[in-house]
Design a protein around this motif. Structure first.
Motif, PDB file in Angstrom:
ATOM      1  N   HIS A  18      -0.206  -7.564  -8.611  1.00  7.89           N
ATOM      2  CA  HIS A  18      -1.042  -6.810  -9.545  1.00  7.89           C
ATOM      3  C   HIS A  18      -1.417  -5.495  -8.903  1.00  7.89           C
ATOM      4  O   HIS A  18      -1.575  -5.425  -7.685  1.00  7.89           O
ATOM      5  CB  HIS A  18      -2.323  -7.580  -9.866  1.00  7.89           C
ATOM      6  N   TYR A  19      -1.574  -4.487  -9.702  1.00  6.21           N
ATOM      7  CA  TYR A  19      -2.124  -3.217  -9.211  1.00  6.21           C
ATOM      8  C   TYR A  19      -3.428  -2.936  -9.968  1.00  6.21           C
ATOM      9  O   TYR A  19      -3.620  -3.414 -11.081  1.00  6.21           O
ATOM     10  CB  TYR A  19      -1.153  -2.060  -9.464  1.00  6.21           C
ATOM     11  N   GLY A  20      -4.265  -2.140  -9.370  1.00  5.53           N
ATOM     12  CA  GLY A  20      -5.501  -1.707 -10.027  1.00  5.53           C
ATOM     13  C   GLY A  20      -6.622  -2.717  -9.884  1.00  5.53           C
ATOM     14  O   GLY A  20      -6.443  -3.781  -9.301  1.00  5.53           O
ATOM     15  N   LYS A  25      -6.211  -3.612 -14.753  1.00  5.53           N
ATOM     16  CA  LYS A  25      -5.235  -4.402 -14.014  1.00  5.53           C
ATOM     17  C   LYS A  25      -3.832  -4.279 -14.622  1.00  5.53           C
ATOM     18  O   LYS A  25      -3.665  -4.462 -15.839  1.00  5.53           O
ATOM     19  CB  LYS A  25      -5.683  -5.859 -14.044  1.00  5.53           C
ATOM     20  N   ILE A  26      -2.863  -3.955 -13.773  1.00  5.75           N
ATOM     21  CA  ILE A  26      -1.454  -3.950 -14.206  1.00  5.75           C
ATOM     22  C   ILE A  26      -0.795  -5.149 -13.536  1.00  5.75           C
ATOM     23  O   ILE A  26      -0.731  -5.216 -12.303  1.00  5.75           O
ATOM     24  CB  ILE A  26      -0.733  -2.660 -13.758  1.00  5.75           C
ATOM     25  N   GLU A  27      -0.334  -6.084 -14.338  1.00  6.33           N
ATOM     26  CA  GLU A  27       0.330  -7.281 -13.786  1.00  6.33           C
ATOM     27  C   GLU A  27       1.827  -7.031 -13.823  1.00  6.33           C
ATOM     28  O   GLU A  27       2.467  -7.216 -14.850  1.00  6.33           O
ATOM     29  CB  GLU A  27      -0.009  -8.509 -14.616  1.00  6.33           C
ATOM     30  N   VAL A  28       2.391  -6.607 -12.708  1.00  7.44           N
ATOM     31  CA  VAL A  28       3.830  -6.304 -12.690  1.00  7.44           C
ATOM     32  C   VAL A  28       4.619  -7.612 -12.596  1.00  7.44           C
ATOM     33  O   VAL A  28       5.538  -7.854 -13.369  1.00  7.44           O
ATOM     34  CB  VAL A  28       4.178  -5.365 -11.515  1.00  7.44           C
ATOM     35  N   LEU A  29       4.250  -8.440 -11.643  1.00  7.31           N
ATOM     36  CA  LEU A  29       4.856  -9.774 -11.544  1.00  7.31           C
ATOM     37  C   LEU A  29       3.735 -10.802 -11.671  1.00  7.31           C
ATOM     38  O   LEU A  29       2.623 -10.581 -11.189  1.00  7.31           O
ATOM     39  CB  LEU A  29       5.580  -9.947 -10.208  1.00  7.31           C
ATOM     40  N   ALA A  46      16.580  -4.061 -15.552  1.00  9.69           N
ATOM     41  CA  ALA A  46      15.342  -4.051 -16.337  1.00  9.69           C
ATOM     42  C   ALA A  46      14.978  -2.599 -16.612  1.00  9.69           C
ATOM     43  O   ALA A  46      15.343  -1.712 -15.841  1.00  9.69           O
ATOM     44  CB  ALA A  46      14.216  -4.749 -15.574  1.00  9.69           C
ATOM     45  N   PRO A  47      14.256  -2.352 -17.705  1.00  6.60           N
ATOM     46  CA  PRO A  47      13.891  -0.966 -18.023  1.00  6.60           C
ATOM     47  C   PRO A  47      13.008  -0.366 -16.943  1.00  6.60           C
ATOM     48  O   PRO A  47      12.377  -1.095 -16.168  1.00  6.60           O
ATOM     49  CB  PRO A  47      13.110  -1.079 -19.337  1.00  6.60           C
ATOM     50  N   SER A  48      12.954   0.930 -16.931  1.00 14.57           N
ATOM     51  CA  SER A  48      12.098   1.645 -15.999  1.00 14.57           C
ATOM     52  C   SER A  48      10.650   1.183 -16.185  1.00 14.57           C
ATOM     53  O   SER A  48      10.209   0.978 -17.310  1.00 14.57           O
ATOM     54  CB  SER A  48      12.235   3.132 -16.309  1.00 14.57           C
ATOM     55  N   GLY A  49       9.961   0.962 -15.082  1.00 21.47           N
ATOM     56  CA  GLY A  49       8.563   0.540 -15.155  1.00 21.47           C
ATOM     57  C   GLY A  49       8.387  -0.965 -15.238  1.00 21.47           C
ATOM     58  O   GLY A  49       7.260  -1.462 -15.211  1.00 21.47           O
ATOM     59  N   ALA A  50       9.499  -1.708 -15.331  1.00 20.40           N
ATOM     60  CA  ALA A  50       9.392  -3.169 -15.479  1.00 20.40           C
ATOM     61  C   ALA A  50       9.017  -3.857 -14.171  1.00 20.40           C
ATOM     62  O   ALA A  50       8.537  -4.994 -14.182  1.00 20.40           O
ATOM     63  CB  ALA A  50      10.705  -3.748 -16.001  1.00 20.40           C
ATOM     64  N   GLY A  51       9.264  -3.193 -13.044  1.00 21.77           N
ATOM     65  CA  GLY A  51       8.873  -3.804 -11.772  1.00 21.77           C
ATOM     66  C   GLY A  51      10.011  -4.027 -10.792  1.00 21.77           C
ATOM     67  O   GLY A  51       9.865  -4.780  -9.827  1.00 21.77           O
ATOM     68  N   LYS A  52      11.143  -3.346 -10.991  1.00 22.25           N
ATOM     69  CA  LYS A  52      12.295  -3.553 -10.095  1.00 22.25           C
ATOM     70  C   LYS A  52      11.959  -3.133  -8.663  1.00 22.25           C
ATOM     71  O   LYS A  52      12.250  -3.855  -7.714  1.00 22.25           O
ATOM     72  CB  LYS A  52      13.516  -2.764 -10.593  1.00 22.25           C
ATOM     73  N   SER A  53      11.386  -1.938  -8.529  1.00 22.49           N
ATOM     74  CA  SER A  53      11.070  -1.463  -7.168  1.00 22.49           C
ATOM     75  C   SER A  53      10.036  -2.377  -6.522  1.00 22.49           C
ATOM     76  O   SER A  53      10.138  -2.704  -5.342  1.00 22.49           O
ATOM     77  CB  SER A  53      10.528  -0.041  -7.198  1.00 22.49           C
ATOM     78  N   THR A  54       9.054  -2.790  -7.312  1.00 20.93           N
ATOM     79  CA  THR A  54       8.033  -3.699  -6.786  1.00 20.93           C
ATOM     80  C   THR A  54       8.694  -4.979  -6.266  1.00 20.93           C
ATOM     81  O   THR A  54       8.402  -5.438  -5.154  1.00 20.93           O
ATOM     82  CB  THR A  54       7.013  -4.043  -7.904  1.00 20.93           C
ATOM     83  N   LEU A  55       9.593  -5.523  -7.052  1.00 19.59           N
ATOM     84  CA  LEU A  55      10.273  -6.759  -6.643  1.00 19.59           C
ATOM     85  C   LEU A  55      11.084  -6.541  -5.363  1.00 19.59           C
ATOM     86  O   LEU A  55      11.032  -7.368  -4.437  1.00 19.59           O
ATOM     87  CB  LEU A  55      11.180  -7.239  -7.792  1.00 19.59           C
TER      88      LEU A  55
HETATM   89  P1  ADP Z   1      10.674   0.049 -11.841  1.00 15.69           P
HETATM   90  O1  ADP Z   1      11.187   0.103 -10.451  1.00 15.69           O
HETATM   91  O2  ADP Z   1      11.269  -1.060 -12.664  1.00 15.69           O
HETATM   92  O3  ADP Z   1      10.743   1.371 -12.553  1.00 15.69           O
HETATM   93  P2  ADP Z   1       8.062  -0.234 -10.549  1.00 15.69           P
HETATM   94  O4  ADP Z   1       8.135  -1.477  -9.744  1.00 15.69           O
HETATM   95  O5  ADP Z   1       8.191   1.066  -9.841  1.00 15.69           O
HETATM   96  O6  ADP Z   1       9.101  -0.326 -11.778  1.00 15.69           O
HETATM   97  O7  ADP Z   1       6.654  -0.191 -11.323  1.00 15.69           O
HETATM   98  C1  ADP Z   1       6.201  -1.260 -12.173  1.00 15.69           C
HETATM   99  C2  ADP Z   1       4.811  -0.924 -12.737  1.00 15.69           C
HETATM  100  O8  ADP Z   1       3.857  -0.950 -11.675  1.00 15.69           O
HETATM  101  C3  ADP Z   1       4.715   0.443 -13.358  1.00 15.69           C
HETATM  102  O9  ADP Z   1       3.853   0.342 -14.488  1.00 15.69           O
HETATM  103  C4  ADP Z   1       4.091   1.283 -12.264  1.00 15.69           C
HETATM  104  O10 ADP Z   1       3.367   2.354 -12.815  1.00 15.69           O
HETATM  105  C5  ADP Z   1       3.184   0.280 -11.579  1.00 15.69           C
HETATM  106  N1  ADP Z   1       2.996   0.574 -10.148  1.00 15.69           N
HETATM  107  C6  ADP Z   1       3.977   0.573  -9.192  1.00 15.69           C
HETATM  108  N2  ADP Z   1       3.457   0.848  -7.982  1.00 15.69           N
HETATM  109  C7  ADP Z   1       2.128   1.043  -8.166  1.00 15.69           C
HETATM  110  C8  ADP Z   1       1.020   1.373  -7.305  1.00 15.69           C
HETATM  111  N3  ADP Z   1       1.211   1.525  -5.993  1.00 15.69           N
HETATM  112  N4  ADP Z   1      -0.200   1.472  -7.870  1.00 15.69           N
HETATM  113  C9  ADP Z   1      -0.397   1.292  -9.188  1.00 15.69           C
HETATM  114  N5  ADP Z   1       0.586   0.972 -10.058  1.00 15.69           N
HETATM  115  C10 ADP Z   1       1.841   0.859  -9.559  1.00 15.69           C
END
Ligand code: ADP
Length: 232
Positions: A18-20, A25-29, A46-55
């Motif tokens: 989660h972020y925030g 709260k943003i629940e990415v995973l 997955a679409p942009s913003g879905a959480g690929k980089s986070t994963l």
């Molecule tokens: P993708 O790689 O699929 O484009 P990300 O993993 O970069 O997606 O981001 C997923 C979501 O998490 C987005 O809504 C992004 O704005 C949010 N997010 C990513 N990193 C952070 C952070 N450090 N703080 C707050 N929100 C974040």
């Protein structure tokens, strides 16, 4: 634990990120599970913003989950101290990015040699393996060239050789062909596939390229915070 999961190189169990704060709260995973096995290539689409980089950051131990467990082999990352985590990242995990991030002042060969010397090999041992890897990636003829003298596809093949220079168990790639034209992307992807298949690496590869994703063993996506099979 089943036999299958015990052989996983990468395992995520009920991972949330989660972020925030509570109000924003943003629940990415949210309870995400994934296992990637030796020799397996898994595409992450997955679409942009879905959480690929986070994963990928969680799998690469660059970020910690809000809850849940990430395992590299049998090692649970939640119980590692910073030194153990750094060592696991260095020894067990290779990263490939959309942009090559090669060191501009060094040759292709040196870029693949250096990480091995940092890991403790002698210069001649490291250079020998680097030469073999460049050969394997069909880029040996450019060994003495600097990155600026290489094409995008050549730079990316050197970056792949560098990512596996220390024989990691897990390869994580974020859009590895995203910066290349379709023909070059196919060529680089073939080289990457050869490498994964021959070395028994486990690979998790985020890509927007559906054609390449379809060539991998399976495709997953992120839906409502979970990792699920990609359907069409
Ligand atoms: P993708 O790689 O699929 O484009 P990300 O993993 O970069 O997606 O981001 C997923 C979501 O998490 C987005 O809504 C992004 O704005 C949010 N997010 C990513 N990193 C952070 C952070 N450090 N703080 C707050 N929100 C974040």
């Amino acid at each position: 634990m089943s036999n299958n999961s015990s052989r996983a190189i990468l395992r995520l169990e009920a991972v949330s990120r989660h972020y925030g704060d509570a109000a924003n709260k943003i629940e990415v995973l949210n309870g995400a599970d994934l296992a990637v096995h030796s020799g397996e290539m898994v595409a992450l689409v997955a679409p942009s913003g879905a959480g690929k980089s986070t994963l990928l950051h969680l799998a690469g131990l660059l970020e910690r989950p809000s809850s849940g467990e990430v395992f590299i082999g049998e090692k649970s990352c939640g119980t590692m101290n910073d030194d153990e985590r750094t060592k696991t990242i260095r020894v067990d995990i290779g990263f490939i990015y959309q942009f090559h991030h090669l060191l501009p002042e060094f040759t292709a060969l040196e870029n693949v040699t250096l990480p091995q010397m940092i890991a403790g090999l002698t210069k001649s041992e490291a250079a020998e393996r680097a030469a073999q890897l460049l050969e394997y990636m069909h880029i040996a003829q450019r060994a003495t060239h600097r990155p600026s003298e290489l094409s995008g596809g050549e730079q990316q093949r050197v970056a792949i050789a560098r990512a596996v220079a220390n024989a990691p168990k897990l390869l994580l790639a974020d859009e590895p062909t995203g910066n290349l034209d379709p023909e070059t992307a196919s060529y680089v992807f073939e080289a990457l596939t050869r490498l994964v298949r021959s070395s028994g690496l486990a690979a998790l590869i985020a890509t927007h390229n559906h054609q390449l994703a379809a060539k991998m063993d399976r495709i997953v996506t992120i839906k409502e915070g979970k990792i699920v099979p990609f359907e069409g």
